[in-house]
Design a protein around this motif. Sequence first.
Motif, PDB file in Angstrom:
ATOM      1  N   GLN A  74       0.693  -0.889  -0.405  1.00 47.10           N
ATOM      2  CA  GLN A  74      -0.343  -0.153   0.031  1.00 47.10           C
ATOM      3  C   GLN A  74       0.964   1.074  -0.358  1.00 47.10           C
ATOM      4  N   GLU A 278       3.223  -5.888  11.716  1.00 50.11           N
ATOM      5  CA  GLU A 278       2.278  -5.043  13.073  1.00 50.11           C
ATOM      6  C   GLU A 278       1.059  -4.048  12.879  1.00 50.11           C
ATOM      7  N   LEU A 279       0.875  -3.585  11.497  1.00 52.40           N
ATOM      8  CA  LEU A 279      -0.524  -2.936  11.150  1.00 52.40           C
ATOM      9  C   LEU A 279      -1.049  -3.834  11.325  1.00 52.40           C
ATOM     10  N   TYR A 280      -1.243  -5.312  10.966  1.00 50.79           N
ATOM     11  CA  TYR A 280      -2.267  -6.491  11.164  1.00 50.79           C
ATOM     12  C   TYR A 280      -2.262  -6.935  12.576  1.00 50.79           C
ATOM     13  N   CYS A 281      -1.631  -7.184  12.823  1.00 49.01           N
ATOM     14  CA  CYS A 281      -1.840  -7.852  14.265  1.00 49.01           C
ATOM     15  C   CYS A 281      -2.353  -6.571  15.429  1.00 49.01           C
ATOM     16  N   GLN A 282      -2.047  -4.930  15.169  1.00 49.63           N
ATOM     17  CA  GLN A 282      -2.261  -3.876  15.328  1.00 49.63           C
ATOM     18  C   GLN A 282      -4.031  -3.804  15.468  1.00 49.63           C
ATOM     19  N   GLN A 283      -4.479  -4.173  14.071  1.00 45.84           N
ATOM     20  CA  GLN A 283      -5.746  -3.795  13.586  1.00 45.84           C
ATOM     21  C   GLN A 283      -6.608  -5.001  13.882  1.00 45.84           C
ATOM     22  N   LYS A 284      -6.015  -6.161  14.720  1.00 45.53           N
ATOM     23  CA  LYS A 284      -6.747  -7.749  14.962  1.00 45.53           C
ATOM     24  C   LYS A 284      -6.882  -6.974  16.186  1.00 45.53           C
ATOM     25  N   THR A 285      -6.003  -6.556  16.996  1.00 37.70           N
ATOM     26  CA  THR A 285      -5.644  -6.411  18.558  1.00 37.70           C
ATOM     27  C   THR A 285      -7.127  -5.305  19.220  1.00 37.70           C
ATOM     28  N   ASP A 286      -7.142  -4.659  18.247  1.00 36.57           N
ATOM     29  CA  ASP A 286      -8.760  -3.463  18.131  1.00 36.57           C
ATOM     30  C   ASP A 286      -9.912  -3.887  18.084  1.00 36.57           C
TER      31      ASP A 286
END
Length: 286
Positions: A74, A278-286
Amino acid sequence: MDGMVEENGTAGNPGGDPLAHSPGDTNTSVVVTSVQSVIQANQQSVIQTPANIQPVQIQKGNVILVSKPNSVIQTTQGSLQTLQVVDAGSDDSLSNDDDSTRKRRDILTRRPSYRKILNDLGGGEIAVGRGESSSEVDTNEDSELSSHSIPSHYQTHTATVIPAGAIQIASQGETVQGLHTLTMTNATTAGGAIVQYAQGQDGQFFVPVVTQGGGIAGGPIIAEDQARKREMRLLKNREAARECRRKKKEYIKCLENRVAVLENQNKALIEELKSLKELYCQQKTD
DNA sequence: CGACAGACGCGTCAAATACC
DNA sequence: GGTATTTGACGCGTCTGTCG
């Protein structure tokens, strides 16, 4: 030659890839699909493609627009990202060429010479090559054999270089005393060149005499011409060898540059993948 | 400082390949 | 098929760095 898709701004070559374009390459085949890039759970692959891939030909240098939502790559601005096609095979030796023989040459492989094979086998009693043996027999087509006048009291013999490398000497008659003929059966000239050596009565060899086809040796003009031809050939080959070495060095430099570029790209892609994960994991935890 | 090893370039040969 | 070109292989000389 397959095309390489390079994302603008991320994995580019800041200094410019000297291998990026080859003159003969006009078309680049790129698989354009509706790429649905996702981060896999097993972390082994980041790009998934549909089963029915349709390859299309695009011109080198063209830009592919990839819609952002389905791409794991992206950009920070805009909804589209550009993928520029560059040439993966950059230097001349890697350029598009249908000729398989040329390709074979490009990878710098050659079968071993007969001399090397002979040496490996430990056979062959003839020491070929410069200064390797005092019993050396020069089988080269243009050996430095020149015409000289031979005293008439020499005896003629025939000496045949048989494949095993031995030399057979046979008496040919008594009319020309002391002339020894070496039939070089492994000479490059068809049928083998006949070389005559004058031998003194004390057994000492004197100067060689060249006779083509068993005839009497040519005059000094022929020998001069042969020497001149040889000089020309050596001069040409000398220059060719220089040029060949220059090209080889250039080729190696190109390969080294290419390694550096690909290492940079690899590093950039790894970094990008890490940040996206990292971004993906962050969004997943949100 | 001399001996030595390794890198490098050169000239040449020979074989493969290209070209006519 | 003969000639020209290309290039791997080989030996040699030179240069440079390292070691005792």
